[in-house]
Design an enzyme around this catalytic site. Structure first.
Site, mmCIF file in Angstrom:
data_model
loop_
_atom_site.group_PDB
_atom_site.id
_atom_site.type_symbol
_atom_site.label_atom_id
_atom_site.label_comp_id
_atom_site.label_asym_id
_atom_site.label_seq_id
_atom_site.Cartn_x
_atom_site.Cartn_y
_atom_site.Cartn_z
ATOM 1 N N ASN A 1 11.989 -11.173 -4.232
ATOM 2 C CA ASN A 1 12.024 -9.864 -3.587
ATOM 3 C C ASN A 1 11.365 -10.005 -2.224
ATOM 4 O OD1 ASN A 1 11.776 -7.244 -2.746
ATOM 5 N ND2 ASN A 1 10.375 -6.592 -4.375
ATOM 6 N N LYS B 1 11.181 -7.944 0.120
ATOM 7 C CA LYS B 1 10.642 -6.668 0.633
ATOM 8 C C LYS B 1 11.089 -6.476 2.095
ATOM 9 C CE LYS B 1 7.070 -7.012 -2.823
ATOM 10 N NZ LYS B 1 5.719 -6.713 -3.253
ATOM 11 N N HIS C 1 11.011 -0.235 -8.171
ATOM 12 C CA HIS C 1 9.826 -1.029 -7.799
ATOM 13 C C HIS C 1 8.637 -0.090 -7.559
ATOM 14 C CE1 HIS C 1 7.158 -3.699 -5.611
ATOM 15 N NE2 HIS C 1 7.848 -4.687 -6.133
ATOM 16 N N GLU D 1 5.625 -5.607 -13.723
ATOM 17 C CA GLU D 1 4.820 -5.893 -12.545
ATOM 18 C C GLU D 1 3.587 -5.000 -12.555
ATOM 19 O OE1 GLU D 1 7.558 -7.744 -9.318
ATOM 20 O OE2 GLU D 1 7.430 -5.610 -8.972
ATOM 21 N N GLY E 1 0.737 -8.447 -4.643
ATOM 22 C CA GLY E 1 0.252 -8.741 -3.298
ATOM 23 C C GLY E 1 -1.263 -8.845 -3.197
HETATM 24 P P1 13P Z 1 3.815 -10.511 -4.924
HETATM 25 O O1 13P Z 1 4.457 -11.739 -5.554
HETATM 26 O O2 13P Z 1 3.683 -10.621 -3.445
HETATM 27 O O3 13P Z 1 2.553 -10.129 -5.612
HETATM 28 O O4 13P Z 1 4.847 -9.306 -5.156
HETATM 29 C C1 13P Z 1 5.373 -9.089 -6.406
HETATM 30 C C2 13P Z 1 6.443 -8.079 -6.303
HETATM 31 O O5 13P Z 1 6.185 -6.927 -6.004
HETATM 32 C C3 13P Z 1 7.829 -8.511 -6.544
HETATM 33 O O6 13P Z 1 8.681 -7.428 -6.677
#
Ligand code: 13P
Length: 254
Positions: free
Chosen positions: A10, A12, A96, A168, A174
């Site tokens: 992802n 983003k 998400h 998640e 993050g």
């Molecule tokens: P990170 O791997 O940056 O923690 O993000 C996870 C995420 O939100 C994937 O959709």
């Protein structure tokens, strides 16, 4: 159980279409020729057209990060399932936590998107997970259970093999904090139990449940070794080919 691992990146709101070309080429050369593990990249909408040409002659699959539940019409700025299918998109990330937090999405509104996605032969990656406060007040399983039940209301059982869930924990996204292998397995097993209640054991055993939240090459093997962890939804570590392919390698060796 023969659930094939899925490692999805992802991206983003990162990478221009030009930058996406470079990253996809690199990922393709590192892990794009094998089919033992499914590998999917989910760039921004603006990169999808270019990306669909690049993945065409490889095993890489393409995903989008969101879509609108309506099929067409006066919804300025929105993207429909049909538009994604036209670009050979296979997966679409829905619900998400960032969309829930910043764009007001709810289990109910995400449910509409999930149903529209499967109607159009897109495979939803439905994201669920608890906040830090919810974990600290021992509400994790309740929250996740409601997200599964409400988000999957009226889900057609004939499309079950197209359904993917991603657990998640919001506090792990993050932040560099990962759920321990045991914490992940506990919640994944609970999610599968709720799926069994809804769809029956045989169907529930076919649904892949990905883990997401600071997954990286160093911790991937332990998480992927858990019985109910069927892959990863990767944020930060999907932005470099080396880290992303390191996680794919961990799945290949799991
Ligand atoms: P990170 O791997 O940056 O923690 O993000 C996870 C995420 O939100 C994937 O959709």
């Amino acid at each position: 159980m023969s659930r094939k691992y899925l490692i999805a990146g992802n991206w983003k709101m990162n990478k221009t279409a030009t930058e996406a070309v470079d990253l996809i080429e690199e990922v393709k050369s590192l892990v794009g020729n094998q089919s033992s593990v499914q590998v999917c990249v989910c760039p921004s909408f603006t990169s999808l057209a270019k990306a669909s040409e690049l993945v065409e002659e490889s095993q890489l699959l393409l995903g989008a990060q969101d879509m609108n539940a309506e099929s067409s019409g006066a919804f300025t700025g929105e993207i429909s399932a049909e538009m994604l299918r036209d670009l050979y998109v296979s997966f679409v990330i829905l619900g998400h936590s960032e969309r829930r937090q910043f764009f007001g999405e709810t289990n109910h509104s995400v449910n509409k998107k999930i149903l529209a996605a499967v109607e159009n032969n897109l495979k939803p990656i439905y994201c669920i997970g608890e906040t830090l406060e919810e974990r600290e007040t021992e509400k994790t399983l309740d929250v996740v259970g409601s997200q599964v039940r409400e988000g999957l209301e009226s889900f057609p059982s004939q499309s079950i093999e197209n359904l993917v869930l991603a657990y998640e924990p919001v506090w792990a996204i993050g932040t560099g904090k990962t759920a321990t292998d045991e914490m992940a397995q506990e919640v994944h097993a609970y999610i599968r139990k709720v799926l069994t209640d809804i769809f029956g054991e045989s169907s529930a055993s076919k649904i892949r449940i990905l883990y997401g939240g600071s997954m990286k090459p160093e911790n991937a093997a332990g998480l992927l070794a858990q019985e109910d962890v069927d892959g990863g939804l990767i944020g930060g570590a999907s932005l470099t080919a080396r880290a992303f392919s390191g996680i794919v390698e961990a799945a290949l060796n799991a």
